[in-house]
Design a protein around this motif. Sequence first.
Motif, short mmCIF file in Angstrom:
data_model
loop_
_atom_site.label_atom_id
_atom_site.label_comp_id
_atom_site.label_asym_id
_atom_site.label_seq_id
_atom_site.Cartn_x
_atom_site.Cartn_y
_atom_site.Cartn_z
N THR A 136 18.19 8.87 -51.14
CA THR A 136 19.36 8.15 -51.65
C THR A 136 19.38 6.72 -51.08
O THR A 136 20.30 6.34 -50.37
CB THR A 136 20.67 8.87 -51.30
OG1 THR A 136 20.70 9.16 -49.89
CG2 THR A 136 20.80 10.16 -52.09
N PRO A 137 18.35 5.92 -51.38
CA PRO A 137 18.33 4.55 -50.86
C PRO A 137 19.46 3.72 -51.44
O PRO A 137 20.03 4.06 -52.48
CB PRO A 137 16.95 4.04 -51.32
CG PRO A 137 16.67 4.83 -52.56
CD PRO A 137 17.23 6.20 -52.29
N GLY A 138 19.76 2.64 -50.76
CA GLY A 138 20.81 1.74 -51.23
C GLY A 138 21.53 1.11 -50.06
O GLY A 138 21.47 -0.10 -49.87
N HIS A 139 22.20 1.94 -49.27
CA HIS A 139 22.79 1.42 -48.02
C HIS A 139 21.68 0.85 -47.14
O HIS A 139 21.81 -0.23 -46.56
CB HIS A 139 23.53 2.55 -47.31
CG HIS A 139 24.02 2.18 -45.95
ND1 HIS A 139 24.98 1.22 -45.72
CD2 HIS A 139 23.67 2.65 -44.72
CE1 HIS A 139 25.20 1.10 -44.43
NE2 HIS A 139 24.42 1.96 -43.79
N THR A 140 20.59 1.59 -47.04
CA THR A 140 19.33 1.12 -46.46
C THR A 140 18.21 1.65 -47.34
O THR A 140 18.42 2.55 -48.18
CB THR A 140 19.11 1.66 -45.03
OG1 THR A 140 19.05 3.10 -45.08
CG2 THR A 140 20.22 1.23 -44.09
N THR A 141 17.01 1.13 -47.13
CA THR A 141 15.89 1.60 -47.93
C THR A 141 15.49 3.03 -47.58
O THR A 141 14.88 3.73 -48.39
CB THR A 141 14.66 0.70 -47.74
OG1 THR A 141 14.35 0.61 -46.34
CG2 THR A 141 14.94 -0.70 -48.27
N ASP A 142 15.83 3.48 -46.35
CA ASP A 142 15.37 4.79 -45.88
C ASP A 142 16.48 5.85 -45.90
O ASP A 142 16.31 6.92 -45.32
CB ASP A 142 14.79 4.69 -44.47
CG ASP A 142 15.83 4.34 -43.41
OD1 ASP A 142 16.80 3.62 -43.74
OD2 ASP A 142 15.68 4.77 -42.25
N LEU A 181 24.03 7.15 -56.30
CA LEU A 181 25.33 7.73 -56.67
C LEU A 181 25.20 8.57 -57.93
O LEU A 181 25.81 9.64 -58.04
CB LEU A 181 26.36 6.62 -56.89
CG LEU A 181 26.83 5.86 -55.65
CD1 LEU A 181 27.85 4.79 -56.06
CD2 LEU A 181 27.44 6.79 -54.61
N ARG A 182 24.39 8.10 -58.89
CA ARG A 182 24.18 8.90 -60.10
C ARG A 182 23.50 10.23 -59.76
O ARG A 182 23.87 11.28 -60.32
CB ARG A 182 23.34 8.12 -61.12
CG ARG A 182 24.10 7.01 -61.82
CD ARG A 182 23.34 6.44 -62.99
NE ARG A 182 22.20 5.64 -62.57
CZ ARG A 182 22.24 4.33 -62.34
NH1 ARG A 182 23.38 3.67 -62.47
NH2 ARG A 182 21.15 3.68 -61.98
N SER A 183 22.54 10.19 -58.85
CA SER A 183 21.85 11.43 -58.46
C SER A 183 22.81 12.41 -57.81
O SER A 183 22.77 13.62 -58.09
CB SER A 183 20.70 11.11 -57.50
OG SER A 183 19.72 10.31 -58.12
N ARG A 185 26.07 12.47 -58.26
CA ARG A 185 27.00 12.91 -59.31
C ARG A 185 26.35 13.99 -60.18
O ARG A 185 27.00 14.98 -60.54
CB ARG A 185 27.40 11.71 -60.16
CG ARG A 185 28.49 11.99 -61.18
CD ARG A 185 29.86 12.05 -60.53
NE ARG A 185 30.90 12.39 -61.48
CZ ARG A 185 31.54 11.50 -62.25
NH1 ARG A 185 31.24 10.20 -62.16
NH2 ARG A 185 32.49 11.89 -63.08
N GLU A 186 25.07 13.82 -60.49
CA GLU A 186 24.36 14.83 -61.28
C GLU A 186 24.30 16.15 -60.52
O GLU A 186 24.45 17.23 -61.12
CB GLU A 186 22.95 14.33 -61.62
CG GLU A 186 22.94 13.21 -62.65
CD GLU A 186 21.58 12.55 -62.77
OE1 GLU A 186 20.62 13.03 -62.11
OE2 GLU A 186 21.46 11.58 -63.52
N LEU A 187 24.07 16.08 -59.21
CA LEU A 187 24.06 17.31 -58.41
C LEU A 187 25.42 17.98 -58.46
O LEU A 187 25.51 19.21 -58.60
CB LEU A 187 23.68 16.99 -56.97
CG LEU A 187 23.70 18.17 -56.00
CD1 LEU A 187 22.65 19.21 -56.37
CD2 LEU A 187 23.49 17.70 -54.55
N SER A 188 26.49 17.19 -58.35
CA SER A 188 27.84 17.77 -58.37
C SER A 188 28.17 18.41 -59.70
O SER A 188 29.00 19.32 -59.77
CB SER A 188 28.88 16.69 -58.04
OG SER A 188 29.10 15.82 -59.13
#
Length: 285
Positions: A136-142, A181-183, A185-188
């Motif tokens: 789930t990158p975004g906040h940081t790359t890792d 976030l989409r990933s 949301r898809e899990l939820s």
Amino acid sequence: MTAEPGHQPAGPVDGSGTERAFCVLAPNPSMMTLDGTNTWLIAEPGSAAAIAVDPGPAGEPHLQRVLATAASRDQRIAAIVLTHRHDDHSGGAARLAELTGAPVRAVDPAYRLGSEGLAAGDVVTAGGCELRVMATPGHTTDSVCLFLPADGAVLTGDTVLGRGTTVIGTDGSLGDYLQSLRSLRELSEKVTLQALLPGHGPLLPDPAGTLEYYQTHRAQRLAEVQDALAAGDRSLAEIVARVYAAVDKALWPFAEWSVRAQLEYLATRGDLPPGFEIPPVPGQK
């Protein structure tokens, strides 16, 4: 890390959790870390081993309390997992590994101790139950999140916070973050999630609602940045002053990180004014 007002009522943090996840709160509260860093102990009931997720910053008293909490539950720490590299999550990892002999698993090789890294699709089972790794990158790359299917819970690190919303760090990307976030949301939507277990702040009992809020909030912020550009704002400080007017001014320097990330994202869509050059965050090249 947060630069936004809270979207959830405060609840207990230390000692909160689910059947298989228990929070030990680090004593490092601040405007950016909320109540402090949440160290999560993950174990199947009755297991003699536990996984420590995000040992928190360096500091012997907290690490000793993590060990004592595990011991009170008749558990030893068999693995240490990092949701991302930031020091308020990773600073105590090497010392906890020294105290326990447990390996440290992380996406970034610089933070690993042991032969195993951490990647999307990995399953960590040292606590007797499954922790499934989601990139789930975004906040940081890792950044990663950890899905605990037995409890219908996801440990979110700084991807989703217990209060407020996440800053996109200078080593992050808004485009990646929106996909993460989409990933989630898809899990939820695919499974019945019961809780999000954040790296800061209280447990979130409405995963779908929280993720919807995060997505809506990001879309609103992008629209507000575009409105600021249309109004003639050109510096990060000008945009922050307009868009983040309701946010504590002490957090405005951190909001500049997010504004720059938003501008970079708008650039990929061709939505910046002609000739506009994205300004650097002050103090950074």
